[in-house]
Design an enzyme around this catalytic site. Structure first.
Site, PDB file in Angstrom:
ATOM      1  N   GLU A 192     -37.879  -7.991 -14.243  1.00  0.00           N
ATOM      2  CA  GLU A 192     -37.947  -9.361 -13.729  1.00  0.00           C
ATOM      3  C   GLU A 192     -39.382  -9.737 -13.361  1.00  0.00           C
ATOM      4  OE1 GLU A 192     -35.589 -11.739 -13.645  1.00  0.00           O
ATOM      5  OE2 GLU A 192     -34.274 -10.333 -14.678  1.00  0.00           O
ATOM      6  N   LEU A 242     -34.686 -12.108 -22.282  1.00  0.00           N
ATOM      7  CA  LEU A 242     -35.876 -12.935 -22.059  1.00  0.00           C
ATOM      8  C   LEU A 242     -37.126 -12.255 -22.619  1.00  0.00           C
ATOM      9  CD1 LEU A 242     -37.388 -15.331 -20.764  1.00  0.00           C
ATOM     10  CD2 LEU A 242     -37.453 -14.022 -18.633  1.00  0.00           C
ATOM     11  N   THR A 243     -37.405 -11.057 -22.153  1.00  0.00           N
ATOM     12  CA  THR A 243     -38.615 -10.330 -22.532  1.00  0.00           C
ATOM     13  C   THR A 243     -38.684 -10.059 -24.037  1.00  0.00           C
ATOM     14  OG1 THR A 243     -38.631  -9.232 -20.387  1.00  0.00           O
ATOM     15  CG2 THR A 243     -39.889  -8.183 -22.129  1.00  0.00           C
ATOM     16  N   GLN A 249     -43.460  11.974  12.786  1.00  0.00           N
ATOM     17  CA  GLN A 249     -42.231  11.733  12.023  1.00  0.00           C
ATOM     18  C   GLN A 249     -41.678  10.348  12.329  1.00  0.00           C
ATOM     19  OE1 GLN A 249     -41.350  13.766   9.748  1.00  0.00           O
ATOM     20  NE2 GLN A 249     -39.136  13.928   9.451  1.00  0.00           N
ATOM     21  N   GLN A 250     -41.748   9.942  13.589  1.00  0.00           N
ATOM     22  CA  GLN A 250     -41.290   8.600  13.972  1.00  0.00           C
ATOM     23  C   GLN A 250     -42.112   7.534  13.245  1.00  0.00           C
ATOM     24  OE1 GLN A 250     -41.762   8.640  18.229  1.00  0.00           O
ATOM     25  NE2 GLN A 250     -40.380  10.386  18.480  1.00  0.00           N
TER      26      GLN A 250
END
Length: 676
Positions: free
Chosen positions: A444, A152-153, A346-347
């Site tokens: 895409e 396509l591109t 960290q959580q």
């Protein structure tokens, strides 16, 4: 499910957190995927793991060797005939499951396989007719030598379809289309598989009638190499793009045609055809429906990328979260170190992306299955669903693909950093994931450019807002705007998913109105349509498309979770995850919520952030079992930091000591000690 899924190693460093979980991870996987999909994925993984060709370590191989082994793996996997056509028609959701299974193993092999066979088949399904059925079946035949690609591109035009210059002029005398590339700038490029291996490609070219009339871009399935020799046919010039940042097992290339003839039957003619006399005909009289059907069919790549992104993100989080439960650092006193997963920071760093990965997974299950259903129905002669939903599929995929790509990009990077220095080692696997995912934000369609497609569609609906029927779309992504006049103008509580959905609905309406007013103001000031479309994106159209994507990912997933029956513990943890995803996403737009007047209380932002922190805290004991529910097998993960047994350090030692010459001096030591 207990029989389908392998047992998780017990007694290791991760056992503590698995025992603390409030839910059954196998039951959760059943909810997320369903028994059939779980069984199908295990079938894919077992097939690869049992084949010596898929065995691997972490050694660095040459560029050419990586391409060779990748191509052979794709060929081998095809020969297994994992998903034959008759099975796909009955179980269309297995196409997405296949993508998830193989991308959890390796990006290059998966891209190679998908482009070689599945993606071209999907294009034939979406844009072709019964005359292309034979080729469709050939591509699915395990013994077939054909290898597909998608062109396509163009070199100097990217995905700007209107500016593309490759032509296909119909010759009445020969009943052929003559493909021609006027110069290098019009060469099709970035075509996966094209560099060295593709035998066929789907070429998008301007269809020119004998009269010279330009009928616009159409797709053709074109033979380009001899399947027995892999030499290009006369009139076809193919080049290799060479090494990339990632996905180097896939050979990307460029192609040029010099008056190259292909028979008229090579035109994928579902939405438009040419008679033997050279007249253009179309079965879809309504140009809007014809355009929508084409847009919908071309959305396959973007829909697939959403699946790839959540698969990559889940893989990175499996490694970083399991590692965080094993890695000990600091503690309340000098003699005690605690796992870093216990730290709120960290959580917060990791669990927001864990919530995103699982929410995306639920969303793409629903969206992906709808897309495949519409594609299969269209291929079997009932194009109504694709015609009616094509524009909406296009708009949603053009927004959800950037959202998924950026979430994966940021979540993979956060995972790399959360693993500290060990995460920088190649065998950790996160660096390769980061490089492979990098292509998702541009192929895409560049993410930021794609978002304009979504805002254009939304603005088109807004311009007809007085007609309430415009909001009745097949996917219901804008259904709430039927009541656009009466949407609540204020809110303060952002601590439930329902509150977040309501805030998103207000925000979309606000941004629609803001963008439309800006659009009108620019037109009144004499801006051209082209300049207007460009100038409404920054701080308006772009944000509109992003919140539209976040809203629909949250809304769709929330609807699925609310319908769960007989699994209270699993439903509760999913509700927490969706609340965390929604809060994490909406927090980025707090400025807009205050600007629009929806929020007035200064404490509203603090309440939202407290909700995010509390969600993270409540997931501390659930996180290991959550990644167990979405993790690929250790064979696919291929990371000593993320192994399901949690034996990080013994596996690191084994990996390091097996590396050639770990304890020896380099071959070039004499050059270093000698005089210069």
């Amino acid at each position: 499910m207990a029989k389908l899924l392998p047992a998780i190693n017990r007694g290791g460093p991760l056992d503590k957190y698995r025992q603390l979980a409030s839910f059954d991870w196998k039951k959760l996987r059943d909810i997320i995927d369903g028994e059939d999909i779980v069984k199908f994925k295990e079938k894919c993984w077992n097939a690869m793991e049992s084949d010596p060709l898929f065995k691997r370590g972490h050694e660095i191989v040459s560029f050419d060797e990586f391409r060779r082994i990748t191509a052979l793996r794709a060929k081998k996997f095809k020969s297994l005939d994992i998903l034959p056509l008759e099975e796909l028609v009955v179980h269309p959701d297995r196409l997405r499951a296949l993508s998830e299974a193989i991308f959890s193993y390796d990006g290059s092999f998966s891209v190679k396989y998908q482009l070689s066979y599945a993606f071209v088949q999907t294009t034939l399904m979406g844009l072709g007719t019964t005359r292309h059925m034979e080729l469709y079946e050939m591509l699915g035949d395990p013994k077939c030598k054909l290898i597909g690609s998608f062109s396509l591109t163009e070199i100097s035009h990217g995905t700007n379809t209107r500016a593309m210059r490759t032509t296909a002029k119909f010759d009445v005398n020969t009943q052929n289309f003559i493909l021609h590339t006027p110069d290098f700038q019009a060469a099709k490029c970035w075509v996966g598989n094209l560099g060295k291996t593709a035998t066929h490609t789907v070429v998008f070219a301007k269809l020119i009638l004998p009269t010279g009339e330009d009928c616009g871009l159409h797709a053709f399935i074109v033979p380009i190499r001899d399947p027995d020799t892999l030499l290009a046919y006369p009139g076809v010039k193919i080049g290799d793009l060479g090494p990339k940042v990632g996905l180097n097992g896939t050979d990307n290339g460029f192609i040029m045609f010099t008056n190259y003839p292909v028979h008229k039957d090579n035109l994928l003619n579902k939405n438009g055809d040419v008679t033997t006399e050279g007249k253009y005909v179309t079965p879809i009289k309504d140009p809007n429906k014809r355009f929508g059907a084409s847009l919908g069919a071309l959305s396959a790549g973007r829909v697939g990328i959403i699946t790839i992104c959540h698969t990559y993100l889940a893989k990175a989080l499996t490694t970083s979260i399991r590692y965080s439960a094993v890695r000990r650092q600091f503690g309340p006193n000098d003699t005690e170190e605690i796992p870093v997963i216990e730290y709120p920071l960290q959580q917060w760093r990791l669990f927001r992306y864990l919530a995103s990965a699982i929410t995306l997974r639920i969303f793409i299950r629903e969206f992906g299955n709808f897309f495949v259903q519409a594609s299969v129905e269209s291929f079997l002669g009932n194009p109504k669903l694709m015609q009616e939903s094509g524009s909406e599929i296009h708009a949603l995929s053009c927004a959800a693909k950037p959202l998924a790509g950026w979430l994966a990009r940021d979540g993979i990077q956060e995972s790399r950093e959360a693993c500290g220095g060990h995460g920088y080692l190649k065998f950790a696997g996160i660096g390769d994931l980061r490089d492979d995912n990098d292509g998702n934000v541009t192929y895409e369609g560049d993410n930021s450019v794609l978002l304009q497609q979504t805002s254009n569609w939304l603005l088109g609906l807004w311009s007809r807002k007085a007609d309430s029927s415009v909001w009745d779309t097949p996917l219901s992504t804008v259904k709430f705007l039927k009541n656009w006049k009466s949407l609540g103008k204020t809110g303060s509580n952002l601590q439930r998913v329902e509150d977040l959905i309501q805030a998103y609905e207000w925000l979309i309406r606000h941004l629609l109105e803001k963008t439309a007013l800006l659009q009108q103001d620019l037109k009144n000031r004499g801006f051209s349509d082209f300049d207007t479309k460009n100038h409404i994106q920054v701080y308006a159209g772009r944000e509109l498309s992003i919140v539209y994507a976040e809203y629909n990912v949250l809304r769709t997933s929330w609807g699925v979770v609310q319908n769960i029956q007989g699994a209270d513990a699993e439903k509760r943890v999913l509700e927490t995850l969706l609340l965390l995803f929604g809060g994490f996403s909406l927090e980025k737009h707090l400025g807009l919520l205050y600007e629009s007047g929806y929020l007035k209380d200064p404490k509203s932002s603090d309440n939202l952030r407290s909700t995010i922190i509390n969600c993270c805290k409540s997931l501390r004991n659930e996180a290991i079992s959550l990644v167990d529910a979405i993790a690929p097998p250790d064979f696919c993960l291929n990371s000593p930091l993320g192994s399901s047994d949690g034996q990080v350090y013994s596996r690191m030692e084994s990996e390091l000591t097996q590396t050639p010459n770990t304890y020896g001096r380099p071959d070039w030591w004499r050059e270093l000690v000698s005089k210069m």
